[in-house]
Design an enzyme around this catalytic site. Sequence first.
Site, PDB file in Angstrom:
ATOM      1  N   HIS A  26      61.819  88.900 -86.664  1.00  0.00           N
ATOM      2  CA  HIS A  26      61.197  88.231 -87.813  1.00  0.00           C
ATOM      3  C   HIS A  26      62.179  87.564 -88.768  1.00  0.00           C
ATOM      4  CE1 HIS A  26      62.403  92.011 -89.713  1.00  0.00           C
ATOM      5  NE2 HIS A  26      62.304  91.389 -90.879  1.00  0.00           N
TER       6      HIS A  26
HETATM    7  C1  UD1 Z   1      60.983  91.098 -96.067  1.00  0.00           C
HETATM    8  C2  UD1 Z   1      62.417  91.370 -96.514  1.00  0.00           C
HETATM    9  C3  UD1 Z   1      63.242  91.788 -95.296  1.00  0.00           C
HETATM   10  C4  UD1 Z   1      62.587  92.906 -94.497  1.00  0.00           C
HETATM   11  C5  UD1 Z   1      61.149  92.537 -94.177  1.00  0.00           C
HETATM   12  C6  UD1 Z   1      60.437  93.656 -93.466  1.00  0.00           C
HETATM   13  C7  UD1 Z   1      63.144  89.926 -98.402  1.00  0.00           C
HETATM   14  C8  UD1 Z   1      63.976  88.759 -98.790  1.00  0.00           C
HETATM   15  N1  UD1 Z   1      63.045  90.175 -97.067  1.00  0.00           N
HETATM   16  O1  UD1 Z   1      61.027  89.992 -95.168  1.00  0.00           O
HETATM   17  O2  UD1 Z   1      64.490  92.232 -95.756  1.00  0.00           O
HETATM   18  O3  UD1 Z   1      63.294  93.105 -93.292  1.00  0.00           O
HETATM   19  O4  UD1 Z   1      60.463  92.240 -95.417  1.00  0.00           O
HETATM   20  O5  UD1 Z   1      59.206  93.243 -92.962  1.00  0.00           O
HETATM   21  O6  UD1 Z   1      62.620  90.600 -99.265  1.00  0.00           O
HETATM   22  N2  UD1 Z   1      53.474  87.713 -94.679  1.00  0.00           N
HETATM   23  C9  UD1 Z   1      52.146  87.936 -94.417  1.00  0.00           C
HETATM   24  N3  UD1 Z   1      51.610  89.138 -94.807  1.00  0.00           N
HETATM   25  C10 UD1 Z   1      52.309  90.086 -95.451  1.00  0.00           C
HETATM   26  C11 UD1 Z   1      53.654  89.832 -95.744  1.00  0.00           C
HETATM   27  C12 UD1 Z   1      54.217  88.654 -95.346  1.00  0.00           C
HETATM   28  O7  UD1 Z   1      51.481  87.116 -93.822  1.00  0.00           O
HETATM   29  O8  UD1 Z   1      51.752  91.154 -95.771  1.00  0.00           O
HETATM   30  C13 UD1 Z   1      54.090  86.454 -94.229  1.00  0.00           C
HETATM   31  C14 UD1 Z   1      53.972  85.318 -95.211  1.00  0.00           C
HETATM   32  O9  UD1 Z   1      53.852  84.140 -94.495  1.00  0.00           O
HETATM   33  C15 UD1 Z   1      55.310  85.355 -95.917  1.00  0.00           C
HETATM   34  C16 UD1 Z   1      56.230  85.760 -94.785  1.00  0.00           C
HETATM   35  O10 UD1 Z   1      55.469  86.667 -93.994  1.00  0.00           O
HETATM   36  O11 UD1 Z   1      55.663  84.151 -96.505  1.00  0.00           O
HETATM   37  C17 UD1 Z   1      57.509  86.393 -95.227  1.00  0.00           C
HETATM   38  O12 UD1 Z   1      57.254  87.516 -96.069  1.00  0.00           O
HETATM   39  P1  UD1 Z   1      58.358  88.019 -97.125  1.00  0.00           P
HETATM   40  O13 UD1 Z   1      57.883  89.230 -97.787  1.00  0.00           O
HETATM   41  O14 UD1 Z   1      58.815  86.876 -97.977  1.00  0.00           O
HETATM   42  O15 UD1 Z   1      59.604  88.334 -96.217  1.00  0.00           O
HETATM   43  P2  UD1 Z   1      59.727  89.150 -94.848  1.00  0.00           P
HETATM   44  O16 UD1 Z   1      60.103  88.198 -93.776  1.00  0.00           O
HETATM   45  O17 UD1 Z   1      58.561  90.060 -94.617  1.00  0.00           O
END
Ligand code: UD1
Length: 349
Positions: free
Chosen positions: A198
């Site tokens: 991811h």
């Molecule tokens: C975040 C952490 C990362 C960790 C990961 C675990 C940061 C910068 N990164 O990354 O260190 O390894 O969590 O999973 O804080 N999304 C959904 N549903 C959700 C959450 C996210 O659809 O419940 C999608 C959205 O499109 C979002 C994308 O995932 O924009 C990224 O989510 P985000 O929380 O920004 O970062 P992660 O890649 O999950």
Amino acid sequence: MKIVAIIGARPQFIKHFPFELACKGKVELVTIHTGQHYDANMSEVFFNQLKMTQPDYTLHVGSGAHGEQTGKMMIEIEKIIEETKPDGVVVYGDTNSTLAGALVASKMHIPLFHIEAGLRSFNKKMPEEVNRVLTDHISDLLFVPSAISVQNLENEGVRKGVHIVGDIMKDLVQYVTQNDLLREHVPKERNFYYATIHRPYNTDEKDRLKHVLDVLEQLDKKVVFSLHPRTKNLASSYGLNLEDYTNINFIEPQSYFSNLGYLQNSDGLITDSGGMQKEAFWLKKKCVTIRKETEWRETLEDNANVLVFTDLLKIKEELQKLPKKWDETLYGDGASGSKMIDKIIQFLQ
Ligand code: UD1
């Protein structure tokens, strides 16, 4: 004594559970969930399955650009800290929720305690690296998993308040395996590799993500791929049809137990996750990490974990090379939660 703990993303729910257990009867714990992760299988499932106390506050900040997401969290966390007046704030790991909580506590002169401090990838392009470096430099107590982290901090002039306590994720893996909690969650499938991908450097460009998937498609065993919503959304935006990958079985993000269940039953892990490199080690599974560097450098010893980034065709041969031994003592004895809370109480007295 009152402690506020800030959580928000999947790996933090996992770390929070053993800490919450360790706090019982010792301090009052108030939990703020920023809402960084909000899908049921990215958040709620962990509270339900681990029977964790529901957060006292949920902020529903959701997804967004880094500044927007972190800023919104800070505005809301500040109000709650004003209201609850804690003696200290605990943050976990390296996400945007970590940084938001750390900045607010520090600016409000509330003692800050960082769980999983001192880790470094030395890659400042990773948002996590920025988050952890900044958090470490403003923390009062820094709980580190091993000697390498002490050295990392020392190299940056951070010496005060650093304590080696082991890794809180080991507390949980040990609890789960000792109580045989995985039994009902181990899948029937055998003969497969487990995969989770991811991170931005593997997903944020179409060619890279396609290449990763093409290589997994060609492996000698079936691949069960737990699909983070970020990877799913990006694949779809690139027009990649996941159904075309007949060797890869894409599954929804898994609960804590099911994730470990798949890992337990697999013939090896392919990942870019931080935490899963350690979980693979503790469950004695070979790990191939699709990154240029890792914060968990000890896992590389004896080839238990190996970094593959440019030449992905190496994944296949690396999965076959098993280490001669697994160091059972890696990252502590599974009792880091109680060590940390005792140090916090001592600090606040
Ligand atoms: C975040 C952490 C990362 C960790 C990961 C675990 C940061 C910068 N990164 O990354 O260190 O390894 O969590 O999973 O804080 N999304 C959904 N549903 C959700 C959450 C996210 O659809 O419940 C999608 C959205 O499109 C979002 C994308 O995932 O924009 C990224 O989510 P985000 O929380 O920004 O970062 P992660 O890649 O999950």
